[in-house]
Each structure stands twice: as C-alpha cells, then as structure tokens.
Design a protein around this motif. Sequence first.
Motif: not given
Length: 991
Positions: A155, A144, A140-141, A126-127, A148, A158, A129, A122
């Motif tokens: 989350a 998430l 990436v979405y 997230v980096k 999340a 981000s 995004v 995770f």
Amino acid sequence: MAISFQLFFLELFYTTNAHTNFNSNSSSSCGSSQPAWLKYIYPLNSQKCTTLVLHLNMTSPTVYPLCVEQTTGVVVQPQLFSVPRNEDLKEMLESNKESLKLEAMKRIVGLIAKGKNSSELFPAVVKNVASKNIELKKLVYVYLVRYAEEQQDLALLSIRLFSVSLALRVLSSIRVPIIVPIMMLAIKEAAADLSPYVRKTSAHAIQKLYSLDPDQKEQLIEVIEKLLKDKSTLVAGSVVMAFEEVCPDRIDLIHKNYRKLCNLLVDVEEWGQVVIISMLTRYARTQFTSPWTEGATFDENNEKTFYDSDSEEKKEQTEAKPYIMDPDHRLLLRNTKPLLQSRNTAVVMSVAQLYWHLAPKHEVNIVTKSLVRLLRSHREVQFIVLQNIATMSIQRKGMFEPFMKSFYVRSTDATHIKTLKLEILTNLANEANISTILREFQTYVKSQDKAFAAATIQAIGRCATNISEVTDTCLNGLVLLLSNRDETVVAESVVVIKKLLQTQPTQHSEIIKHMAKLFDNITVPMARASILWLMGEYCERVPKIAPDVLRKMAKTFTAEEDIVKLQIVNLAAKLYLTNSKQTKLLTQYILNLGKYDQNYDIRDRTRFIRQLIVPNEKSGALNKYARRILLAPKPAPVLESAFKDRDRFQLGTLSHSINSKATGYQELSDWPAVAPDQSVRNVEVIEPVRNPSSSHTPYHKSDSESEEESSEESEKTSTDSGKSSSGSENSSSESESEQKKKKKTKKAPQKKSKPTAVTTPSFGPVKTYELLHHMTGKGLSAKYHFPRQPCLYEPSMVAVQVILTNSSDHSLEEIHIGERSPAGLNIHCFNTIERLEPEASVTVSMGIDFSDSTQAANFQLCTKENQFSVSIQPAVGELLMPSTMTEQDFTKEQGKLLGMNETSATITMATANTSSQAISKQVLSVANVGVVSSSQNNFHRFAGRTVSSGALVLVSLELKESSSALLTINTEKSVMASMLLRDLKQALTQA
C-alpha cells in the motif's frame, strides 16, 4: 501402500440446478467452470486410469484429470494438472485492454461485497492505481481501502501514484499509522488548493487523521483555522464538521468567522447547514445574554399572561430595564429563519431547536408551522419530530394548540406514533379544549391496538389530574370502562382509577364498592392487585365489603399471582387492625398459607406482617406502631409526562431521543450573566461565493400549502426587517383592515335544528360589573352587563352593554376600543364616541366571541390622550342561550350525553329554594337557559345551547327526601359543566 483407482465417465451439462458434491479442493483444481455442471458419474471398468472424459454440452469431449479411490469414493485430483485460484482475474488485470481490467475489478469488488477473501490479488490490483480511467481508479481505491491494513508495504508503494482530490479521500481512509506524516502533508497541501472540492476533501480528511492519531491535534487545528476563513460555501460545512470533531471547545476560532458563517448559511449544502446551525447554537449560548429575562420575559405557563394585560407598574418596570439583543444574536436568528422552508427535514429540525434555545419566547412560535409540516413525512421522521414537539408542548402549550387537529391519531399510524400523538394531546389539554380531547380519547379507547388503548386510559387519568374541573367526569367514564369486554382496557382502567381515587378518596366510596362487585370478573393480576390495595387502604369506608372480599381471596390464595398474593396479605393485615372481630381467623389462615408459599418475597412479607400485627413476646415495642405503619396516609401519585425532564438535553439530538446522555453529546452551557466583549467578532462581512455548478435547491415548494407558508414567512421576514435588532418589543398589533378580513373569513357555526328562545327572563335585576374605575380611568368610568339577548352583529358572539360615564370636570374625546389580547380575539367594537361631556353617560353595545370559554377578553379602552387596559370576564351561565324543547326531546338528548358528558352532584337544598318558582328563579339567575315543562313535580329541567358552538347543555334537578336533590348537567363541554354545576350548587344551597 498401493492405491487402486476406478475410471469414471462424467457427462457435463449446462444446468444450474444439479450439482455433485466433491471434496473441498475440487473447484480450484479443475478450473473455475468445471465443477458447477457435473451431473452424472458412471463407472466404466475396474482398470487403473489417470484421465476421464467430460462431454461438454453433448458435443466435443474434453479431457480432465480426475481419479477416484475405489474403496472410499474420495475424489483425488493430482496437483500436476491444478490451475492456481483467481488466475483468470490476474490475467484480466494484466491485460492491455481497459475493458477487461474494469470487468475484473467489478468482479473483485463483488467478491468483497459477498465477504470473500481477495487479498491475494493485491499486487495485481495495485499496478492499476495509475490508470487514466477514472472509473477503474475508483474501484482500485475501494480495494485499497479494504486491504491496505493487511498489505501495508505494498500500500505504501502505491501511495506515490495517487492523484490529488480523489486519492486524498482514499489516503485518509487507509488506516496505517506509518503514513500519518504523508497524510498530514497531503492535507496541508490540499487545504491550499485552488479547487474548492479539494479543500472540502481535505476538511473531511482532518477528521479521519485525528481518529487515527490524536497527537496531531495541534497541527490539525492550524489547518482548521485556515479553512474556516475559506470563502466557498462548499468548504464551510465540512470544516465546521472537522471543528466539531477535533476542537469543539476552541470557540476563539469562530469569533472572526461568526458573521461570515451566518451569511453563508443559506447557500451551504443541506447537511452542512445542520452541522453549522448546531455549532452556532452552542456558540450563541456562550456569547450572548439570555433573551428570556428582564423585558423579554414572556411566561406562557402563566395563564394570566395570555389574556390579562399588564398593569401600569409592570409597564414602567419594563421600560426602565429594556432587554437589548446583541446585533449578532439577531443576525443568527434572521439568517436561519428562511431555512424553515427547507426540503430537508433535518435542517428544519435544526432551525427549530435553535429558535427554541436562543430566541425570545414570543418569537419561538414561528417554527410551529414548519414542524407541523414535517408530520407529512415518513414515520421515522414523524417519530423524531413528535418527540421534540412533545417536549416543547410541556412548557409552551400555546405554540401547538391552534394545530391540535394535526395530532389526532390516524388508523394507519404505527403504535409508537399514536402514543406520541397521544402524549402531545394530553400536554395540550386545558379547560378550553378538554371536551374535544376527551371525545377523541373516547374513540381511541375502542381501538383494536391494545397498547394504544391502554395508553389512552393513562392519558385520561393525566387529564383528570391536571384539570380538576373534569376529574369527576373522567372518573365516571373510567368506571363505565370497567364493564368493557377487553381485559386490557379493564385492567388499565382499574389502575388509573386507583391513582385518581387517592387524590380525593372521601368522595368516591361508591366507586370502590362498584369495583369490588366487578372483582370476580377481572383476571389481569395488576388490576386485581390494585382493587385489593384500594380495599385495604380505604377499608374503613367499606366496612361490610372488605371482609367479604378477603374471604373470597382466602379461597383462591394459592392460585393467585405473586403480586396479588402480596396485596391479599396487606389487606388481611389492615383488616386485622381495623376489624379484628370479623377477620382474625381469616388473617391467621392467610398468613399460614403465605408462610409456606414458593415465592420467598411472599414468605418474608408474611413473617414480617405476623410479627408486626400479632402481639407476642418477641415482637416487642414494634407492635404498638403497627397501625401507624400500615395505615399511614399515602401521598397521592403524580401522573406526569414521560417527556417532562427531557428538556435537559438539546432538542434534535440523539440524547434527547433516547433520554440518556449519548457518547459525544455536548451540553448547552447556561447563558452568561454578562455578555463577553462583542468586538472580537468585528471583521468585514464576506459575501458568499456561490458555486455555479451546484444545482442545490434548498426550498420546499411541493404543494400549494407550502407556498402559502412561504408567502406568510416572507411577510413575517419583511415585518422583522423594520424592527430594531434588540427584539425586545412584541410584534405590533394587527391593523383594522386585517381584523375586518379575519371577521369576514371566520366561519359562523352551523345552525341547529332546535328553535331557541330569544326572550329575557322578566324577573330579577341584571348584574352589573365594573369595567373601569373613575380613579384609574382619570375621570372615565365604565360598567358592563350581559343583556341576554341575541347579538345583532354575529350569532356566535355574546352581547355586552357598556355604560360609559365622564366623572371628570372636562370633556373626554374620541373614546374607542384599542388593541385587544389575544390578537385574534373577535370583538365587534362600538363606534367611536367623539365627545362625552362632564357628568354625562352613554350606553354602547359590543359583541364578543368567547369561544365557549370563561377566559377574560382583554382590550384597551382609549381616549384621545390615554389608554386603559380593561377586561371582560363572563360567568359560565352568560355563555348560553335558552333552547325550547319538549320533555320527550329532553330525555332523548340526555340519553345521548352520558359517561364523560355527564356531571352530577347530590346537594342539600336551602329551605327557601324548594318551591318550583324559587328553583327556576335561582337557576335562571345563574344561567341563561330555558325552562322545559315537566310532568313530574319533583323533576325540574332546563335546556340551553352554547352561544359560540351551539353545543347542547341540559340541566336537571331531581328533588329527594329531606331537602336533598340530585343536580345533573349533560353536555359535551365538560369544563363548562363542572363550572356551571359549582355555580348552581352555590345558588341552590344558600338561602
């Protein structure tokens, strides 16, 4: 304790079909590529070692740490040399190359799809995004949304990096309650965005936020109210869906947007159209009055309304209280009509249900062609469409009767599709088409699909119940099926015959005897139980057979199924009460067997029956009422359609499909007695803003037939535009040119090889019927008769001569035929009579195609000043023409028309009608048939053909002793046979 290890040498091959099982941590500690290719393990020596050599692809060796405990053989992998799991994916995600990041995300999403846990990645995911690569950002979405809830803190960090349109969709999918305020703020901002795509996304997010936190309802309603005013077709469907989810009862939000939604409807994307139409259907039921009352009533269940014209009194009432349709109601119907040509089956089904629930009854027929077109789709679509047609066909048979052949069963249809088509055909059955439908059913009974064959027999039983003219014919056909080799067919036939016999048991004791003879060959428990029930219920009609059946059942009682045993006990009890001398000992024996049966139901029933019928001190007063209890008359069962009560659900809904109220189903409200104020909808109509980037084509023009339908629909639309918005008046009658065109295109029936006689019987006066009384016709009177001559205008027409008389004191001008009902009725009219003087008469000839039906032909007899509604209803015998044939040909053709094509009755002849001449005279006075010469004095045969279709009709009369005779009619037209049998029976039995 010291642990001894043994060194192993492993050869590493690139092979995928050979694996060595190690302990569970082997794959993670030795790298991601090492464990899959281990094949052979060789012990080298007994010295202690900390390393082993792996030969990779038989080239340069690679050293890996691997130790094995000598005593147990368990692999021990020192953590000193272990590599963290998914380290390579983390390195790829932290790389500077977009291609490596994209490849890593694809592999991660693949792991998620396989159910593997990837939550430890995770932070690394997230980096990315904030990446500028849209494809990478979408992946990436996806990640998430999946994790999340498990990593809520990360989350939230981000979220600030999300972009507007795409990220709003993801943000609303992250089900973390703490971000509800952020989601609400984002939805409000997106609802005011310049891009319609962003506003559409905000409408989608409203539903998700409401499911996450219902307390936000009031704020979400404000956003919905704002989006409902949006001019874009992209937003309309989504915001109405949000309205249906959040506040479906807030009808006041729709008032100002009603006309805009109606005008935008044709340009909205297809699934949006479905939602909007459903919502507008519910809205219309609360805001408009019913179009099915007052002058707009058109009751198709009443047979007379289809052919018989209304009286002048009814016309005056209609004119006095006209139904005026609300212009907004008409707007909805007019704007949804073009969508019947949509390529999306759900849209067509939605428009069909809207017309069914909202349109005047005479306008509903326009959806018929579109629904029939959907039957070419996949079986899943067919199933839903056929379910809805089955419900419609119960109330309005006339809608689908012209398309009856579309519901014929195909060999490639699935069983559930066949059953639905069978249901519809049964619903459409009437006196005019029952012969055709029964011929289809005769084929279906022979199907290899046993469930379908059984359903067909049930359908035959329903037809026999609903149409009394074919009850005897259906019973005869079902009795013939008792000799079928298939046990399922025989069993179902017995059950249906049992239900039919309950309607008229006094006339069918022979059938009960026949079933008793076949009893030993029937093995299906339900069928055996049905026969035993019939024996017990009507034991007094078969007094010699019932005790013998009971004797056989006593022998096999212990080997029978439980349902059969119960009926054996009932039969024994009834025979004990009606014929105790023969059955007393048998009954006691059976009751003793049942007393010790393994099934407690049978034991209880046996004890109850014993106390009820056998008098003793304990039974008390109950024994006196045993006969009234056991032999009480039973009401005949009602064979009804399984779809009879489904109209309580809205068509096209899940609740209608499963015949049960589903979660979320919203019932249609009843029409209001008085319409609410229509001024609440008075706003300026907004023109639709079309999206130039949309390539959506909502019309279905895949084949020539659909194009023809499109042209027909456009013609109807242009016709509708000329009408008033009230919709209370029926469509105008067809013009004379259209009538002539129909006559030209109508195919004449194929000529039969058999010659027909064209002479009229020389004896007996011609029957004359009154068409119009001179009081009703304001001086014009009309009578008609059937000359029994071939029609000169068209072979399929019946010739009719009309005598017109002017009984007034002034001349009548321009006497002619006006409108006819139904509109497609094929009539050859007489030429206009320009002038008819007082007390003068004139005889004119007409031709009418009755289509082998005794239904009346309705038309208007017009003068220059007045119009009079009249009708000509033929006797069944006038629909025939004589046919000449030899006795051998008669016998041969009669052999082809057995089973359901044969109708017979035993009659008692009047004394004056026993001679050959008298019989011929009476038969020919009833029916226009030809006499077939017979070599036997006690046999009289007559032959004819139907005028319209040329179907053969054979009449035979066999004289027996004491003035009795067997009258038999063989023809494919079952209804005509029943009616002709009734008329001939009346003529021959009366002096």
